[in-house]
Design a protein around this motif. Structure first.
Motif, PDB file in Angstrom:
ATOM      1  N   VAL A   1       8.354   2.321   7.386  1.00  0.00           N
ATOM      2  CA  VAL A   1       8.348   0.898   7.708  1.00  0.00           C
ATOM      3  C   VAL A   1       8.165   0.685   9.170  1.00  0.00           C
ATOM      4  O   VAL A   1       8.636   1.748   9.744  1.00  0.00           O
ATOM      5  N   ASN A   2       7.445  -0.122   9.716  1.00  0.00           N
ATOM      6  CA  ASN A   2       7.344  -0.228  11.153  1.00  0.00           C
ATOM      7  C   ASN A   2       8.396  -1.014  11.627  1.00  0.00           C
ATOM      8  O   ASN A   2       8.804  -0.405  12.944  1.00  0.00           O
ATOM      9  N   ASP A   3       9.119  -1.590  11.202  1.00  0.00           N
ATOM     10  CA  ASP A   3      10.252  -2.417  11.758  1.00  0.00           C
ATOM     11  C   ASP A   3      11.459  -2.081  10.765  1.00  0.00           C
ATOM     12  O   ASP A   3      11.855  -2.813  10.133  1.00  0.00           O
ATOM     13  N   LEU A   4      12.063  -0.796  10.934  1.00  0.00           N
ATOM     14  CA  LEU A   4      13.336  -0.583  10.432  1.00  0.00           C
ATOM     15  C   LEU A   4      14.411  -1.403  10.744  1.00  0.00           C
ATOM     16  O   LEU A   4      15.021  -1.611   9.882  1.00  0.00           O
ATOM     17  N   PRO A   5      15.018  -1.732  11.721  1.00  0.00           N
ATOM     18  CA  PRO A   5      15.837  -2.755  12.015  1.00  0.00           C
ATOM     19  C   PRO A   5      15.630  -3.995  11.035  1.00  0.00           C
ATOM     20  O   PRO A   5      16.660  -4.304  10.631  1.00  0.00           O
ATOM     21  N   GLY A   6      14.550  -4.510  11.131  1.00  0.00           N
ATOM     22  CA  GLY A   6      14.315  -5.647  10.418  1.00  0.00           C
ATOM     23  C   GLY A   6      14.221  -5.564   8.909  1.00  0.00           C
ATOM     24  O   GLY A   6      15.046  -6.392   8.207  1.00  0.00           O
ATOM     25  N   ALA A   7      13.857  -4.289   8.396  1.00  0.00           N
ATOM     26  CA  ALA A   7      14.006  -4.143   6.797  1.00  0.00           C
ATOM     27  C   ALA A   7      15.455  -3.718   6.557  1.00  0.00           C
ATOM     28  O   ALA A   7      15.890  -4.377   5.530  1.00  0.00           O
ATOM     29  N   LEU A   8      16.294  -3.356   7.433  1.00  0.00           N
ATOM     30  CA  LEU A   8      17.779  -3.259   7.040  1.00  0.00           C
ATOM     31  C   LEU A   8      18.502  -4.515   6.934  1.00  0.00           C
ATOM     32  O   LEU A   8      19.457  -4.728   6.234  1.00  0.00           O
ATOM     33  N   VAL A   9      17.846  -5.430   8.033  1.00  0.00           N
ATOM     34  CA  VAL A   9      18.613  -6.860   7.886  1.00  0.00           C
ATOM     35  C   VAL A   9      18.359  -7.647   6.637  1.00  0.00           C
ATOM     36  O   VAL A   9      19.278  -7.970   6.125  1.00  0.00           O
TER      37      VAL A   9
END
Length: 244
Positions: free
Chosen positions: A94-102
């Protein structure tokens, strides 16, 4: 990858390793979820084991099969309130790993557990060297960025997980040909996923790659490749305020 996995001899040892690890962690932690969301359970092993335990399992995937829900891991999950969310081999691209984890954190019920397994930094060292030899003076981007243990632990904490844990283990696989090595990667969804990748190799570059593989082989004609499996885990608990 889905179509390639339908072949009788398709490689799935990375998925097998991740599935076995998730089940071992659940047994060790004695976490007994009533409901679970499984993302990327390619072999179905985790779903089968949890269902035998009476867990209500929901299957999801970015490219869903008939019995799965579609899941954009960079958007809020369409379902929530899970006691367990296990993501196997999907979040590293994914391009936005922090966002995905949120989004994973928000989809958990209070006291729920998230386990995220991905192929981490340090993987495919042998193939990297072979590709560098093939590309010569103009190396092409052929492997997407990967997360290491330290960054993984920081990400889990940053994304609001309590008691975050990050660890990695090495999975060594021996290959007797470059074509088999590349074939295994493709069958397991580990080939290039960059929007602007290196493009197709020329015949000359492929010949250099084959020569580099032969040069790297041991006395038995094998090249041992290492896959670093990174596992991130954390809980949906209220975080304690720091004391001053």
């Amino acid at each position: 990858m889905r179509s390639l996995q339908q072949h009788a001899d398709a490689a799935h040892y990375i998925a097998d390793d991740m599935a076995e690890d998730v089940l071992e962690r659940l047994a060790f932690l004695r976490h007994e979820p009533a409901s679970a969301l499984l993302v990327g359970d390619m072999t179905g092993a985790v779903a089968a084991a949890l269902r035998r335990q009476g867990v209500a399992v929901t299957l999801a995937d970015p490219a869903p099969m008939a019995d799965e829900i579609a899941l954009d891991e960079e958007q809020p999950y369409p379902v929530g309130g899970f006691d367990l969310i296990a993501s196997l081999g999907t979040l590293d691209t994914v391009n936005d790993l922090p966002g995905a984890l949120v989004h994973v954190r928000k989809a958990l019920a209070p006291g729920g557990l998230a386990i995220v397994s991905i192929v981490g930094a340090g993987s495919a060292k042998a193939l990297r060297e072979i590709m560098l030899a093939a590309d010569g003076e103009r190396p092409a981007p052929r492997i997407h960025p990967m997360v290491d243990v330290r960054a993984g632990a920081q990400l889990m904490q940053r994304c609001g997980f309590a008691d975050p844990v990050a660890d990695s283990r090495a999975l060594d696989v021996a290959f007797r040909s470059l074509s088999r090595m590349v074939g295994d990667l493709r069958e397991q969804g580990l080939s290039a996923c960059l929007e602007r990748g290196g493009g197709a190799m020329s015949k000359a570059a492929l010949a250099r790659a084959e020569a580099a593989f032969t040069a790297a082989a041991d006395a038995q004609g094998r090249v041992v490749e290492t896959f670093e499996i990174l596992t991130l885990s954390g809980w949906a608990k209220a975080l304690r305020a720091p004391k001053f």
